[in-house]
Scaffold this active site. Structure first.
Site, PDB file in Angstrom:
ATOM      1  N   LYS A  45       5.621   5.556  -8.080  1.00 48.00           N
ATOM      2  CA  LYS A  45       6.898   4.925  -8.473  1.00 48.00           C
ATOM      3  C   LYS A  45       6.671   3.603  -9.190  1.00 48.00           C
ATOM      4  O   LYS A  45       7.613   2.896  -9.504  1.00 48.00           O
ATOM      5  CB  LYS A  45       7.788   4.706  -7.232  1.00 48.00           C
ATOM      6  N   LYS A  47       5.970   0.905  -8.145  1.00 48.09           N
ATOM      7  CA  LYS A  47       6.642  -0.192  -7.404  1.00 48.09           C
ATOM      8  C   LYS A  47       5.576  -0.983  -6.646  1.00 48.09           C
ATOM      9  O   LYS A  47       4.757  -0.409  -5.936  1.00 48.09           O
ATOM     10  CB  LYS A  47       7.616   0.382  -6.360  1.00 48.09           C
TER      11      LYS A  47
END
Ligand code: C2G
Length: 140
Positions: A45, A47
């Site tokens: 992701k 992230k």
């Protein structure tokens, strides 16, 4: 006992997450949260979390709606999780609408709940950045 599962990063835990967890628990009696590991977040992701997996896990375990926290380390684990944890209902925010309907093939009910619109971890980070910048300007 009706068992519910949901998945997510839950970084910078905020009331949008709590709204989701409260409504997910209301779908049954026992709520499992599959929490994205730091590696999964970065690899899948992109992230970078503010809080580590262990810190995010501890925060989630302190929430009254959450009964069990397990790691989410790959996209594909959802199918097997349904059977391994005897899940009746899969819940996600509606930003994922339609993405996990295939879990019905595993015998789970799939529910997408409306997101809390005005809050996100990304929003918090950018607000804080702007506030710090403007505060610096005020005192300089
Ligand atoms: N959420 C919400 N309202 C917000 C923010 C998040 O309802 N304002 C919900 C999301 O829809 C999701 C859950 O809270 O169901 C967790 O959000 P994230 O931590 O952003 O999770 P995400 O990155 O979407 O990861 O395999 C699924 C993924 O792990 C989901």
């Amino acid at each position: 006992m009706k068992r519910v599962i949901t998945y997510g990063t839950f970084d910078l835990l905020h009331y949008g997450h709590i709204n989701l967890l409260r409504r997910a628990k209301a779908q049954g009696d026992y709520l499992i949260v599959a929490l994205s590991t730091d590696e999964f977040n970065w690899k899948e992701k992109q992230k970078r979390c503010y809080f580590s997996y262990e810190e995010r896990k501890m925060l989630l375990e302190s929430i009254r709606y959450v009964d069990l926290v397990i790691p989410e380390s790959k996209w594909e684990q959802k199918r097997t999780d349904i059977h391994e944890y005897h899940v009746d209902t899969f819940v996600m925010g509606d930003d994922w609408e339609g993405k996990f309907d295939f879990l019905e093939e595993e015998g789970a009910e799939v529910i997408y709940l409306p997101r809390t619109p005005e809050i996100s971890s990304t929003q918090i980070k950018s607000d804080l950045k702007n506030k710090t910048a403007s505060a610096r300007k005020d005192i300089s």
